[in-house]
Design a protein around this motif. Sequence first.
Motif, PDB file in Angstrom:
ATOM      1  N   THR A   8       0.835  -1.203   0.000  1.00  0.00           N
ATOM      2  CA  THR A   8       0.000   0.000   0.000  1.00  0.00           C
ATOM      3  C   THR A   8       0.866   1.247   0.000  1.00  0.00           C
ATOM      4  O   THR A   8       1.874   1.323   0.711  1.00  0.00           O
ATOM      5  N   THR A   9       0.481   2.230  -0.817  1.00  0.00           N
ATOM      6  CA  THR A   9       1.188   3.511  -0.822  1.00  0.00           C
ATOM      7  C   THR A   9       0.524   4.452   0.181  1.00  0.00           C
ATOM      8  O   THR A   9      -0.697   4.577   0.215  1.00  0.00           O
ATOM      9  N   LEU A  10       1.351   5.085   0.987  1.00  0.00           N
ATOM     10  CA  LEU A  10       0.857   5.902   2.100  1.00  0.00           C
ATOM     11  C   LEU A  10       1.446   7.300   2.035  1.00  0.00           C
ATOM     12  O   LEU A  10       2.662   7.475   1.889  1.00  0.00           O
ATOM     13  N   ALA A  11       0.574   8.297   2.173  1.00  0.00           N
ATOM     14  CA  ALA A  11       1.005   9.681   2.346  1.00  0.00           C
ATOM     15  C   ALA A  11       0.769  10.059   3.800  1.00  0.00           C
ATOM     16  O   ALA A  11      -0.247   9.685   4.386  1.00  0.00           O
ATOM     17  N   VAL A  12       1.708  10.789   4.400  1.00  0.00           N
ATOM     18  CA  VAL A  12       1.611  11.191   5.797  1.00  0.00           C
ATOM     19  C   VAL A  12       1.621  12.712   5.870  1.00  0.00           C
ATOM     20  O   VAL A  12       2.539  13.350   5.346  1.00  0.00           O
ATOM     21  N   TYR A  13       0.598  13.273   6.521  1.00  0.00           N
ATOM     22  CA  TYR A  13       0.480  14.716   6.653  1.00  0.00           C
ATOM     23  C   TYR A  13       0.467  15.091   8.134  1.00  0.00           C
ATOM     24  O   TYR A  13      -0.301  14.528   8.916  1.00  0.00           O
ATOM     25  N   LEU A  14       1.312  16.039   8.499  1.00  0.00           N
ATOM     26  CA  LEU A  14       1.391  16.522   9.873  1.00  0.00           C
ATOM     27  C   LEU A  14       0.915  17.964   9.921  1.00  0.00           C
ATOM     28  O   LEU A  14       1.493  18.841   9.270  1.00  0.00           O
ATOM     29  N   ILE A  15      -0.134  18.223  10.694  1.00  0.00           N
ATOM     30  CA  ILE A  15      -0.676  19.569  10.849  1.00  0.00           C
ATOM     31  C   ILE A  15       0.092  20.274  11.957  1.00  0.00           C
ATOM     32  O   ILE A  15       0.183  19.779  13.076  1.00  0.00           O
TER      33      ILE A  15
END
Length: 255
Positions: A8-15
């Motif tokens: 699985t391809t995963l994008a990680v976003y940190l606010i």
Amino acid sequence: MQLMKSGTTLAVYLINMDHAKERLHSMDRKIAAIGLTFERVQAVDGNMIDFPIKEFRESSYKILHGRRTIPAEVGCYLSHIECARRFQLSGAALALILEDDVSFSDDFVDSIDISSALAEEWDLLRLTTVSSGKKFPIKSLGNGRSLAVALTREKGAGAYLINKRAAKWFTERLLPMKLTFDIAFDLEFLAGLKAAFVFPLPASQVSNHETQIQNNLAAYKLPRWRYFTVLPYRGYLEIARITFRGFRLIRSRLA
């Protein structure tokens, strides 16, 4: 974007707020320690918003939530929506969205990786909560944790996974804002989506950092008569939540 063991391809976003440098450094260390990389999303500073804006419906917020406008809550809400927008434009299959006060268990990545192989079970996978409602397992992850369903309202949006269906719901149906984000995204069942928890939780929002939103909430409360609109709405949501998620729980137990 990164490739998980499951493929699985995963994008990680940190606010993260611009002035919250200590939080950013802390999260940088914690995320690196679990072997992930992230894209920082500049949090919307609600105190810099020139109200009114089309993304926020103040009248509905008062009727349904019973509070005056809290700029920090609006900023938080729009920050989560921005993460969903970026994810929609990415080539990733899933997005991990994080607030900057989260801590991770040692098996956090393994837990979300195993969960990604059970994609038919969820559109929104919650990894933290600040509530204490009972979670009902529906599928074992084989590592001492399970996918689980909650029949009560669960607040907090510190860490969660979404797929593209959920991202579309965020950007197309959750605007304009009428509720706080953690309440609004706990209503996935009204959009025909499926939510689940990883339980026991693999991440925590318990933090030494001072809250950036929940300060002095009493100052924003409206007169008690406002709850003549708030309470019936909340009652409707609780009945709908138990009905939709309850049927799902029964089906999973009978399968």
